[in-house]
Write a protein that holds these residues in place. Sequence first.
Motif, PDB file in Angstrom:
ATOM      1  N   LEU A  91       0.928  -1.170   0.064  1.00 50.84           N
ATOM      2  CA  LEU A  91      -0.108   0.074  -0.081  1.00 50.84           C
ATOM      3  C   LEU A  91       0.763   1.259  -0.065  1.00 50.84           C
ATOM      4  O   LEU A  91       1.902   1.460   0.633  1.00 50.84           O
ATOM      5  N   ARG A  92       0.331   2.311  -0.819  1.00 52.45           N
ATOM      6  CA  ARG A  92       0.945   3.733  -0.618  1.00 52.45           C
ATOM      7  C   ARG A  92      -0.216   4.600  -0.864  1.00 52.45           C
ATOM      8  O   ARG A  92      -0.803   4.337  -1.489  1.00 52.45           O
ATOM      9  N   TRP A  93      -0.013   5.674   0.017  1.00 53.62           N
ATOM     10  CA  TRP A  93      -0.849   6.892  -0.172  1.00 53.62           C
ATOM     11  C   TRP A  93      -0.281   7.475  -1.285  1.00 53.62           C
ATOM     12  O   TRP A  93       0.936   7.724  -1.569  1.00 53.62           O
ATOM     13  N   VAL A  94      -1.106   8.255  -2.207  1.00 57.37           N
ATOM     14  CA  VAL A  94      -0.737   8.669  -3.486  1.00 57.37           C
ATOM     15  C   VAL A  94      -1.644   9.880  -3.915  1.00 57.37           C
ATOM     16  O   VAL A  94      -2.649  10.117  -3.532  1.00 57.37           O
ATOM     17  N   GLY A  95      -0.730  10.997  -4.541  1.00 56.29           N
ATOM     18  CA  GLY A  95      -1.516  11.869  -5.439  1.00 56.29           C
ATOM     19  C   GLY A  95      -1.783  13.067  -4.400  1.00 56.29           C
ATOM     20  O   GLY A  95      -1.150  13.726  -3.770  1.00 56.29           O
ATOM     21  N   GLY A  96      -3.167  13.692  -4.467  1.00 57.76           N
ATOM     22  CA  GLY A  96      -3.197  14.989  -3.764  1.00 57.76           C
ATOM     23  C   GLY A  96      -3.186  14.973  -2.152  1.00 57.76           C
ATOM     24  O   GLY A  96      -2.486  16.069  -1.719  1.00 57.76           O
ATOM     25  N   ALA A  97      -3.007  14.170  -1.633  1.00 62.77           N
ATOM     26  CA  ALA A  97      -3.072  14.133  -0.167  1.00 62.77           C
ATOM     27  C   ALA A  97      -1.485  14.214   0.201  1.00 62.77           C
ATOM     28  O   ALA A  97      -1.202  14.706   1.117  1.00 62.77           O
ATOM     29  N   ASP A 150      -6.288   9.239  -1.336  1.00 62.94           N
ATOM     30  CA  ASP A 150      -6.158   7.954  -2.281  1.00 62.94           C
ATOM     31  C   ASP A 150      -4.936   7.196  -2.074  1.00 62.94           C
ATOM     32  O   ASP A 150      -3.917   7.320  -1.389  1.00 62.94           O
ATOM     33  N   ALA A 151      -5.200   5.785  -2.272  1.00 60.04           N
ATOM     34  CA  ALA A 151      -4.331   4.725  -2.097  1.00 60.04           C
ATOM     35  C   ALA A 151      -3.981   4.044  -3.316  1.00 60.04           C
ATOM     36  O   ALA A 151      -4.904   3.705  -4.324  1.00 60.04           O
ATOM     37  N   PRO A 198     -13.969   7.953   3.493  1.00 59.39           N
ATOM     38  CA  PRO A 198     -13.554   6.839   2.669  1.00 59.39           C
ATOM     39  C   PRO A 198     -12.301   7.029   1.884  1.00 59.39           C
ATOM     40  O   PRO A 198     -11.721   8.200   1.754  1.00 59.39           O
ATOM     41  N   VAL A 199     -11.840   5.939   1.461  1.00 66.78           N
ATOM     42  CA  VAL A 199     -10.439   6.022   0.949  1.00 66.78           C
ATOM     43  C   VAL A 199     -10.410   5.193  -0.468  1.00 66.78           C
ATOM     44  O   VAL A 199     -11.067   3.930  -0.416  1.00 66.78           O
ATOM     45  N   GLU A 200     -10.224   5.794  -1.581  1.00 60.36           N
ATOM     46  CA  GLU A 200     -10.162   4.784  -2.893  1.00 60.36           C
ATOM     47  C   GLU A 200      -8.836   4.161  -3.010  1.00 60.36           C
ATOM     48  O   GLU A 200      -7.833   5.066  -2.920  1.00 60.36           O
ATOM     49  N   TYR A 255       4.573   8.981  -4.082  1.00 59.47           N
ATOM     50  CA  TYR A 255       3.921   8.170  -3.255  1.00 59.47           C
ATOM     51  C   TYR A 255       4.430   8.065  -1.959  1.00 59.47           C
ATOM     52  O   TYR A 255       5.640   8.158  -1.673  1.00 59.47           O
ATOM     53  N   ALA A 256       3.596   7.793  -0.670  1.00 58.87           N
ATOM     54  CA  ALA A 256       4.209   7.601   0.637  1.00 58.87           C
ATOM     55  C   ALA A 256       3.995   6.489   1.146  1.00 58.87           C
ATOM     56  O   ALA A 256       2.752   5.826   1.210  1.00 58.87           O
ATOM     57  N   HIS A 257       5.145   5.874   1.893  1.00 60.12           N
ATOM     58  CA  HIS A 257       4.725   4.672   2.590  1.00 60.12           C
ATOM     59  C   HIS A 257       3.681   4.905   3.702  1.00 60.12           C
ATOM     60  O   HIS A 257       3.899   5.725   4.444  1.00 60.12           O
ATOM     61  N   PRO A 258       2.925   3.839   3.971  1.00 53.91           N
ATOM     62  CA  PRO A 258       1.852   4.342   5.012  1.00 53.91           C
ATOM     63  C   PRO A 258       2.344   4.166   6.396  1.00 53.91           C
ATOM     64  O   PRO A 258       1.625   4.784   7.289  1.00 53.91           O
ATOM     65  N   GLU A 259       3.492   3.372   6.817  1.00 56.69           N
ATOM     66  CA  GLU A 259       4.110   3.577   7.942  1.00 56.69           C
ATOM     67  C   GLU A 259       5.467   4.432   8.326  1.00 56.69           C
ATOM     68  O   GLU A 259       5.254   5.198   9.116  1.00 56.69           O
TER      69      GLU A 259
END
Length: 393
Positions: free
Chosen positions: A27-33, A47-48, A86-88, A126-130
Amino acid sequence: MKSLQSAEWTRREGLARLTEALGAENLRWVGGAVRDGLLGVPVNDVDAATTLLPAEVIAACARAGIRTVPTGIEHGTVTAVLKDGPVEVTTLRRDIATDGRRATIAFAAEWREDAARRDFTINALYAHPETLAIEDFFGGRDDLAAGRVRFIGAARARIAEDHLRILRYYRFQTRFGADLDPEAEDACAELAHTLKGLSRERIAAELLALLALPDPHATIARMRARGVLGVILPEACPPQVALLGRVIAAEAAQGFAPDPVRRLAALLPPSPEVAETVAARLRLSKAQRARLVAAAERRAEDAVHPKGLAYRLTPPVAIDRLLLGGAEAAALKGWEVPAFPLKGGAVVRRGVTAGPAVARILQAVEARWIAEDFPEESRIETLLTEELARAGA
C-alpha cells in the motif's frame, strides 16, 4: 516544504486499520493528499495505490471488518469505507491504449509503472503508510518546491492520451505554479481543439474547479489569448474576462468566498438567453442554471436597495448581481431575509372583503415595508391603515 510527519491526515485511525488489513508493503498513499501534505495544506480525501488486485482488496478488508464499495472496479478502484473518511484504493495500472477520452488499462506490478501514467510530476508522489517515506520517480518534490507544474514525459503525448489534461494543467498551474512551462503552454494551445471530443460534464467540472480557485483571472486571460477558452466557452470575450478580474477583486475586498458560478456568469454577456445556452451546453444543475440566468438579468437599479433585491431574489442571487454590477454587497453577508408579518386575515378583519382587494392592499403594504428597510411590526399597522384609507376601504 513540510514533511508528512507533521500532516494531520496521516494519523487517522481508519488509515491505520486499512494499512493493517492490506499490509504496509502492498500500500502507498498517493496523489493529492501527499502533495498537499508536503505543502502543509489541509487534506480531506486520501487515495491509495496497491499491488493487490481488487478482489484481494475486498477480501482483505472484509476480514478486517472494513466495508468496501466497488466504485470503479472495472478500472481497479475499490472504496474502503472508514470512520474518518472513505479511501479509494486502486490497483497499480498501466495504459494499454488511449484515445484522448478513455484509456484501456492493465494491472501493473511496479510502483513506477503506475506513476508513469499519471499526469504531472507533483501528482506522482507515493508515501509509505508507516514510515511516510516518499517515493518520487520523476522529480515531483523538486517541482513542488519550485512551483513547477510539469507533465510526466512530453506534454503533447500526455495530452493526446487524455484531452482533459489541458484543463487540468491550467487548474494545477493556477494553484501551484510560479512559472509557466513553455512546452505545456504550447501543447495546450496546439491541441485545444481536442477538447471538443470530451463530455460536457467533464469540461464543466474542470472549468468550475478552476474558477473556484482564489484568483484564476490571469489563467483565464491566458487561456483566451491562446485560443483554449474559445473552444469551451466562446461567449467569453475580452470585456467579460476583464469583468471576471473585477469580480474576483470585489469578492476579496468585500469578504466573499470565491464562487465559481458567479465567476462563470462574469465570463458571459448579460443575456439570459446566452446563460440558458451555456448552462445547457455544460449540463449544469438546475440550481446552477437558475443562478446563471438570474445573474444575466442584472441591471443598474439593482444597487439602489440591496436588501430589497435580496428579499425578492434571495441573498445569493442578489450578491451575484451586485458584485457583477460593480456595487457593494457586503451588507448582505450573513443577512437573513425577514418574513413579511402581515397576512390576509388581518386585512379582512379591517373590513375588506376577501378577494383581489386584499391582495392589492397586501402588495402595497409589502412594497412600502421593503422600501422602508423592513421596519418592526408596529410600523406595519400604520402602513396598513394608510393603505386602507388610500383604497377607500
